[in-house]
Structure formats: structure tokens, C-alpha cells
Scaffold this motif. Structure first.
Motif, mmCIF file in Angstrom:
data_model
loop_
_atom_site.group_PDB
_atom_site.id
_atom_site.type_symbol
_atom_site.label_atom_id
_atom_site.label_comp_id
_atom_site.label_asym_id
_atom_site.label_seq_id
_atom_site.Cartn_x
_atom_site.Cartn_y
_atom_site.Cartn_z
ATOM 1 N N SER A 103 0.868 -1.168 0.000
ATOM 2 C CA SER A 103 0.000 0.000 0.000
ATOM 3 C C SER A 103 0.906 1.219 0.000
ATOM 4 C CB SER A 103 -0.900 0.014 1.235
ATOM 5 O OG SER A 103 -1.635 1.226 1.287
ATOM 6 N N TRP A 104 0.913 1.938 -1.118
ATOM 7 C CA TRP A 104 1.716 3.153 -1.198
ATOM 8 C C TRP A 104 0.919 4.262 -0.533
ATOM 9 C CZ3 TRP A 104 5.155 3.874 -6.105
ATOM 10 C CH2 TRP A 104 5.867 2.677 -6.344
ATOM 11 N N GLU A 105 1.363 4.676 0.631
ATOM 12 C CA GLU A 105 0.632 5.616 1.469
ATOM 13 C C GLU A 105 0.837 7.064 1.037
ATOM 14 O OE1 GLU A 105 -1.260 4.641 4.622
ATOM 15 O OE2 GLU A 105 -1.327 3.105 3.062
ATOM 16 N N ILE A 106 2.064 7.421 0.812
ATOM 17 C CA ILE A 106 2.430 8.764 0.367
ATOM 18 C C ILE A 106 3.475 8.592 -0.714
ATOM 19 C CG2 ILE A 106 3.590 10.909 1.014
ATOM 20 C CD1 ILE A 106 2.239 10.813 3.668
ATOM 21 N N SER A 107 3.169 9.030 -1.923
ATOM 22 C CA SER A 107 4.073 8.796 -3.047
ATOM 23 C C SER A 107 4.025 9.936 -4.051
ATOM 24 C CB SER A 107 3.707 7.487 -3.762
ATOM 25 O OG SER A 107 4.419 7.376 -4.981
ATOM 26 N N PHE B 254 7.994 15.359 -4.337
ATOM 27 C CA PHE B 254 8.034 15.057 -2.906
ATOM 28 C C PHE B 254 9.156 14.052 -2.635
ATOM 29 C CE2 PHE B 254 6.570 13.368 1.152
ATOM 30 C CZ PHE B 254 6.215 14.533 1.808
ATOM 31 N N PRO B 255 9.980 14.270 -1.584
ATOM 32 C CA PRO B 255 11.216 13.485 -1.443
ATOM 33 C C PRO B 255 11.099 12.108 -0.799
ATOM 34 C CG PRO B 255 11.150 15.212 0.207
ATOM 35 C CD PRO B 255 9.957 15.435 -0.679
ATOM 36 N N LEU B 256 9.955 11.766 -0.191
ATOM 37 C CA LEU B 256 9.842 10.466 0.479
ATOM 38 C C LEU B 256 8.676 9.652 -0.075
ATOM 39 C CD1 LEU B 256 10.500 11.140 4.284
ATOM 40 C CD2 LEU B 256 12.108 10.399 2.523
ATOM 41 N N LEU B 257 8.856 8.337 0.013
ATOM 42 C CA LEU B 257 7.823 7.370 -0.356
ATOM 43 C C LEU B 257 7.589 6.486 0.863
ATOM 44 C CD1 LEU B 257 6.038 5.674 -2.291
ATOM 45 C CD2 LEU B 257 8.140 4.638 -3.177
ATOM 46 N N GLN C 285 13.596 6.877 -0.020
ATOM 47 C CA GLN C 285 13.688 7.942 -1.004
ATOM 48 C C GLN C 285 12.621 7.747 -2.071
ATOM 49 O OE1 GLN C 285 18.158 7.128 -1.600
ATOM 50 N NE2 GLN C 285 17.918 9.195 -2.442
ATOM 51 N N THR C 286 12.234 8.841 -2.708
ATOM 52 C CA THR C 286 11.299 8.749 -3.823
ATOM 53 C C THR C 286 12.040 8.178 -5.030
ATOM 54 O OG1 THR C 286 9.877 10.527 -3.052
ATOM 55 C CG2 THR C 286 9.844 10.073 -5.402
ATOM 56 N N SER C 287 11.957 6.883 -5.154
ATOM 57 C CA SER C 287 12.633 6.155 -6.224
ATOM 58 C C SER C 287 11.993 4.784 -6.319
ATOM 59 C CB SER C 287 14.128 6.017 -5.922
ATOM 60 O OG SER C 287 14.755 5.126 -6.819
ATOM 61 N N CYS D 46 19.641 9.837 8.717
ATOM 62 C CA CYS D 46 20.512 9.751 7.554
ATOM 63 C C CYS D 46 20.230 10.957 6.659
ATOM 64 C CB CYS D 46 20.305 8.430 6.819
ATOM 65 S SG CYS D 46 18.738 8.302 5.906
ATOM 66 N N PRO D 47 20.997 11.175 5.606
ATOM 67 C CA PRO D 47 20.763 12.350 4.764
ATOM 68 C C PRO D 47 19.398 12.378 4.081
ATOM 69 C CG PRO D 47 22.957 11.459 4.368
ATOM 70 C CD PRO D 47 22.234 10.467 5.224
ATOM 71 N N TYR D 48 18.710 11.239 4.046
ATOM 72 C CA TYR D 48 17.460 11.151 3.291
ATOM 73 C C TYR D 48 16.220 11.245 4.161
ATOM 74 C CZ TYR D 48 21.003 9.472 0.111
ATOM 75 O OH TYR D 48 22.146 9.377 -0.638
ATOM 76 N N PHE D 49 16.308 10.824 5.417
ATOM 77 C CA PHE D 49 15.178 10.932 6.340
ATOM 78 C C PHE D 49 15.672 10.727 7.774
ATOM 79 C CE2 PHE D 49 15.188 6.686 4.338
ATOM 80 C CZ PHE D 49 15.462 5.882 5.431
ATOM 81 N N THR D 50 14.880 11.273 8.693
ATOM 82 C CA THR D 50 15.100 11.064 10.129
ATOM 83 C C THR D 50 13.817 10.479 10.687
ATOM 84 O OG1 THR D 50 16.683 12.885 10.313
ATOM 85 C CG2 THR D 50 15.553 12.206 12.325
ATOM 86 N N THR D 51 13.927 9.365 11.402
ATOM 87 C CA THR D 51 12.736 8.650 11.855
ATOM 88 C C THR D 51 12.831 8.317 13.335
ATOM 89 O OG1 THR D 51 12.485 7.649 9.661
ATOM 90 C CG2 THR D 51 11.264 6.634 11.463
ATOM 91 N N ALA D 52 11.712 8.495 14.042
ATOM 92 C CA ALA D 52 11.586 8.100 15.442
ATOM 93 C C ALA D 52 10.288 7.324 15.606
ATOM 94 C CB ALA D 52 11.584 9.323 16.356
ATOM 95 N N VAL D 53 10.175 6.606 16.722
ATOM 96 C CA VAL D 53 8.935 5.899 17.043
ATOM 97 C C VAL D 53 8.402 6.423 18.364
ATOM 98 C CG1 VAL D 53 10.138 3.972 18.193
ATOM 99 C CG2 VAL D 53 7.830 3.618 17.246
#
Length: 319
Positions: free
Chosen positions: A35-39, A82-85, A188-190, A245-252
Motif C-alpha cells: 500500500s503506497w501511502e504517500i508517493s 516530494f522526497p519520500l515514499l 527515497q522517492t525512487s 541519515c541524509p534522506y530521512f530522520t525517523t523516530a517511534v
């Protein structure tokens, strides 16, 4: 501003039956692997649901709002793409052994960017496993020989999949989601994937799926690490950093009491991906939307605070 999008459901050879009920959808489709949520991937752009921007694709929304949506620096870097998928993935069967190129390799191969990603495991089935990284040193010549003989899995580190496990997959790291895994993926958006080995399976038309042995060989990072899992301490009612990382920062966040998230110093959009439980999300102006398992919400860069209430676990990611 808060945005939700209509998911793009991908039926796959290896897809299962978890995504539809997890997201509380009424769609009558089977074998949904993703399921592609944000693309913002061209040809696969998610569309806004609700509000004054309803019906607008993500990249059009980005072009319309610019830095207000993604942040000034992100808009300079990425423009209206948009830079993230963000995806949910459900594997009923093993996915192929594969690798994604780094930015450097992708550009050498004629693409704009590579694909670095991360996995967050949600409720895998008992005995589910996955591959991530090399467990022993091999040369490019060894790699070619093992692919030819169908023994490449012998060189890969295998892990039992457990809820809450996190794996970081920089471009160049060989990997595969195993049967029974259910996870959230941020990348990354790729959409570049080089398929190395596919267990000699045939598709619905009886054909072997294409392999990309040469392109993968150019992309693989042959460095061996001792452990490819991301180690973190699980806590309640506070953000726990997972990946930076240079492409995203993630926390929970695993909340059972209200929390206000402060983004006043952040020049970026924020995506919240609910992986368990149910709550509500309020923006700076007091607009409220649901945040429950299976839902993904994009908050614009203009939001200085977000208020979360309920019993809910979610991933927070931004660039």
C-alpha cells in the motif's frame, strides 16, 4: 495543514491479505503486497482525500504550496517532487533477493537518484524471516557464480522477524522481505530495484521474472557488518530515535497519554505513520483528524506543534 491520501494498492505475486483489514478498507482485491501511502513517484502519485485540496496529486500539492508544505530547504533541493515514499508491505511469499543503488551508482546507471530505505516490522507471523546484508565476504566473481548456481542466500545474513525490529537499508545493501513479514517502509522517492535472485519462480503468465544481475553487481556494497539490525531502547510516552541519515530522520512513539510534538525549529514536513492503536491528531490551528493503525498523515512544514491523544504507536519521519 494536515493531509491524508488515497492509498495505491499494489497486487503482487507474493502479496498477502493483511493490508486491507489493517487499513479498514472495503476494497475487494487480493494478493495486495504493498500500500503506497504517500508517493510522488511519477505515474504512482497519491491523491489528497478531503479538504480544499481533495483530488490533487502529491506533486501538484507540493508545487502549489512549495516551502509551506515541505520546508524551504527541501523545496530548494527537490522542487515539486516530494522526497519520500511511504509504504506498508505484506509478504505472503518470500520477495526476491534484491538491491537498490546508491545515489552515486544510480547516476552512473542513468537515473536521477538511488534508493535508501528502512523497515519497521509490525506483527510478523511466527517463524517469519528476512535477509539483510552479507554475512561473509564475497568477491564480485563469487557473487556472479552464486547467482548462477542459485546459492546467493548462503552469503546473506538472515534474521527472525520480530515486532518492532528496525532495519536500515542504504543503497547497495542486499536484502529480501521473507514470507510472513508485515512492515512499514520509508524510502527515497525512487522505484529502482535490481532483482538478483527470485527462487526460479514463474509469474501468472508462466514466465520467469527478469533478473538484473549486471546492474545489481554494480550497485552492491560488499562490506560485511556484524549486525544489521538497528538497536534502540523501547520507551513509553517519548520519542525514540531510530534512523538519522541524509534522506530521512525517523523516530517511534508509543503513547498512552497525550503529547504535544514541537516542530517550531524544524524546516520540514512531518509524516506520522500509525502502526498500532488509535488516537487523534490536532494541528496548530486545532484541526483534528484520526490517527489509527493503518493511517498515514502528512503535516505541512508550517505546523509548529502537533497534539496527539489516545493509545497509539506511530513512526515520525521528516527530511
Amino acid at each position: 495543514m494536515l493531509f491524508k491520501f488515497k492509498p495505491i494498492l499494489k497486487q503482487t505475486l507474493w502479496g498477502g491479505d493483511k493490508i486491507i483489514p489493517f487499513k479498514r478498507l472495503s476494497a475487494d482485491v487480493s494478493n495486495v503486497g504493498e500500500s503506497w501511502e504517500i508517493s510522488g513517484v511519477p505515474g504512482n502519485e497519491t491523491v489528497v482525500t478531503g479538504g480544499e485540496y481533495a483530488g490533487m496529486t502529491l506533486n501538484r500539492l507540493t508545487a502549489e504550496l512549495g516551502a509551506k508544505l515541505v520546508g524551504a530547504d527541501n523545496y530548494r533541493r527537490f522542487g515539486s517532487e516530494f522526497p519520500l515514499l511511504v509504504k506498508f508491505i505484506d509478504a505472503r511469499q518470500d520477495l526476491s533477493i534484491q538491491v537498490h543503488p546508491s545515489d552515486f551508482t544510480a547516476k552512473r546507471q542513468g537515473y536521477e537518484r538511488g534508493k535508501t530505505e528502512m523497515w519497521y516490522l509490525m506483527n510478523p507471523e511466527p517463524g517469519a524471516k528476512l535477509f539483510c546484508g552479507l554475512k561473509k565476504e564475497i568477491t564480485p566473481e563469487d557473487y556472479a557464480d552464486m547467482v548462477d548456481k542459485g546459492t546467493i542466500c548462503e552469503a546473506l545474513a538472515q534474521y527472525e522477524a520480530k515486532a518492532g525490529d528496525v532495519f536500515f537499508l542504504p543503497g547497495g545493501r542486499i536484502h529480501s522481505v521473507g514470507a510472513g513479514c508485515f512492515l512499514a517502509e520509508i524510502q527515497q522517492t525512487s522505484d529502482i530495484t535490481w532483482r538478483i535472485y527470485d527462487y526460479r519462480r514463474r509469474d501468472k503468465d508462466g514466465n520467469y521474472r527478469e533478473l538484473h544481475t549486471r546492474q545489481a553487481a554494480e550497485a552492491i556494497n560488499f562490506k560485511v557488518e556484524s549486525d544489521y539490525r538497528t538497536v534502540y531502547r523501547r520507551k513509553k510516552n517519548e520519542g525514540v530515535s531510530l534512523i538519522a541519515c541524509p534522506y530521512f530522520t525517523t523516530a517511534v512513539y508509543d503513547l498512552n497519554e497525550p503529547m504535544t510534538l514541537d516542530y517550531s525549529e524544524l524546516d520540514s514536513f512531518v509524516i506520522l505513520i500509525a502502526v498500532a492503536g488509535e488516537g487523534t491528531l490536532a494541528d496548530t490551528a486545532g484541526n483534528v483528524t484520526s490517527l489509527r493503525a493503518g493511517e498515514t498523515v502528512l503535516a505541512s512544514a508550517t505546523e509548529e506543534t502537533l497534539r496527539v491523544e489516545g493509545t497509539v504507536k506511530f513512526l515520525e519521519t521528516f527530511v
